[in-house]
Scaffold this motif. Structure first.
Motif, PDB file in Angstrom:
ATOM      1  N   TYR A  99      35.852  -5.501  21.179  1.00 34.31           N
ATOM      2  CA  TYR A  99      36.196  -4.383  22.055  1.00 34.31           C
ATOM      3  C   TYR A  99      37.006  -4.813  23.281  1.00 34.31           C
ATOM      4  O   TYR A  99      37.439  -3.957  24.056  1.00 34.31           O
ATOM      5  N   ASP A 108      46.079  -0.975  23.811  1.00 30.68           N
ATOM      6  CA  ASP A 108      44.626  -0.925  23.993  1.00 30.68           C
ATOM      7  C   ASP A 108      44.236  -1.065  25.459  1.00 30.68           C
ATOM      8  O   ASP A 108      43.301  -0.404  25.930  1.00 30.68           O
ATOM      9  N   GLN A 133      42.230   1.972  27.231  1.00 33.29           N
ATOM     10  CA  GLN A 133      40.931   1.741  27.864  1.00 33.29           C
ATOM     11  C   GLN A 133      40.993   1.982  29.374  1.00 33.29           C
ATOM     12  O   GLN A 133      40.029   2.462  29.978  1.00 33.29           O
ATOM     13  N   ASP A 178      40.943   5.785  29.887  1.00 30.33           N
ATOM     14  CA  ASP A 178      39.596   6.297  29.614  1.00 30.33           C
ATOM     15  C   ASP A 178      38.628   5.934  30.741  1.00 30.33           C
ATOM     16  O   ASP A 178      37.755   6.734  31.102  1.00 30.33           O
ATOM     17  N   ARG A 187      31.200  -0.994  24.074  1.00 31.72           N
ATOM     18  CA  ARG A 187      32.264  -0.606  23.143  1.00 31.72           C
ATOM     19  C   ARG A 187      33.564  -0.273  23.866  1.00 31.72           C
ATOM     20  O   ARG A 187      34.613  -0.123  23.234  1.00 31.72           O
ATOM     21  N   SER A 188      33.502  -0.163  25.184  1.00 27.63           N
ATOM     22  CA  SER A 188      34.696   0.144  25.966  1.00 27.63           C
ATOM     23  C   SER A 188      34.408  -0.080  27.433  1.00 27.63           C
ATOM     24  O   SER A 188      33.245  -0.155  27.862  1.00 27.63           O
ATOM     25  N   ASN A 189      35.469  -0.141  28.224  1.00 33.02           N
ATOM     26  CA  ASN A 189      35.325  -0.164  29.678  1.00 33.02           C
ATOM     27  C   ASN A 189      34.740   1.145  30.191  1.00 33.02           C
ATOM     28  O   ASN A 189      33.932   1.157  31.121  1.00 33.02           O
TER      29      ASN A 189
END
Length: 308
Positions: A22, A29, A33, A36, A268-270
């Motif tokens: 991730y 990407d 990210q 988001d 799974r993500s920032n």
């Protein structure tokens, strides 16, 4: 208490691609990210560049420009570019992206230090790229160089000439002393935004007593002229950030600082980390600042004056 600033450090130059699927390193990407994370509540995005083919930390201004325009078009968060880059880079290399992009903010490490990442290599069995393991193991003989001359150069080039303000990264008490020195020289002016950094081997341990001590020193050195934020590496990320929020400070999360969202569970993500710290600080009664409120609090030049 004032509204709280959430910074998200999206990719950094410490973790390697083998450590988490991730961790973003391709420009699309990194941009996705970052946007988001801003949507989740990060007012400030702290950004490094990566080689899109290998994930290796990059100093190439072209690599920054592969994601900065997309981020600028996709959200209104404050962009804060690293001038620390990686300890294996020269000062000119570390500044290349920021010089090209002319962001509203830059980070600035307030001293030279050991920056030891080599224990991380022992926890990884398989490697995606051949640069990763030697990069980590070689840090047992690596000094991140940022002398007073280097610091003055960054302050002039990015501050005086390009209008950026700074996230002053302080890994130890002597870094606060150095920051006071530059304030006395007139090269640093309020409001001063200090990032207390905990948990990097070579700097302060991520312990409550150290945060309390740093806050006391900063109060003595800077009075009402500063704001402080806290980042802690690894498992201490959320506890130390929550403590900072309770003390009236600000917070930083992101996959640069920790790859996890809970014990043994990769984030799974920032954005997932931003959502978690937002819930924690709002539970303490803090209201999250918007990007424009961050600009007002930090005296930034405005998004219309960047070069991307």
């Amino acid at each position: 208490m004032s509204k709280i600033l959430i910074t998200c450090a999206v990719t950094g130059s410490i973790h390697t691609p083998s450590m988490s699927p991730y961790l973003p390193y391709k420009p699309q990407d990194i941009a996705a990210q970052a946007i988001d994370a801003a949507t989740a509540g990060a007012a400030i995005l702290h950004l490094h560049a990566r080689d899109p083919d290998t994930g290796r930390p990059s100093a190439d201004a072209a690599h920054f420009m592969e994601f900065l325009p997309t981020i600028g078009a996709g959200c209104d968060a404050v962009v804060n570019l690293s001038t620390g880059g990686s300890a294996v880079m020269t000062l000119d290399q570390r500044l290349a992206g920021a010089m090209r992009a002319e962001p509203e903010m830059c980070s600035l490490n307030m001293g030279s230090m050991n920056f030891a990442l080599y224990p991380m290599a022992a926890r990884q069995a398989d490697w995606r790229f051949d640069w990763e393991e030697p990069f980590l193991t070689g840090t047992d003989d690596l000094v991140f160089k940022n002398t007073p001359r280097d610091i003055a150069h960054v302050l002039r080039e990015m501050g005086e000439k390009r209008g950026a303000r700074f996230e002053f990264e302080c890994y130890d008490t002597g870094h606060l002393t150095m920051l006071r020195h530059f304030a006395d020289r007139g090269l640093v002016k309020p409001p001063i935004f200090i990032q207390f950094v905990f948990g990097v081997l070579g700097g302060m341990a991520a312990e409550a007593e150290n945060l309390i001590h740093m806050k006391r020193l900063a109060d003595r050195y800077f009075g009402d002229d500063y704001l402080f934020s806290v980042l802690a590496a690894g498992r201490a990320q959320m506890p130390m950030a929550t403590m900072a929020a309770g003390m009236g400070g600000h917070v930083r999360v992101g996959l640069e600082d920790s790859l996890f969202i809970a014990r043994g569970k990769l984030a799974r993500s920032n954005a997932e980390q931003v959502e978690k710290i937002r819930a924690l600080v709002e539970g303490l009664g803090r209201e999250v600042a918007s990007p424009d409120e961050a600009r007002a609090m930090l005296g930034l030049k405005g998004v219309d004056k960047v070069a991307f």
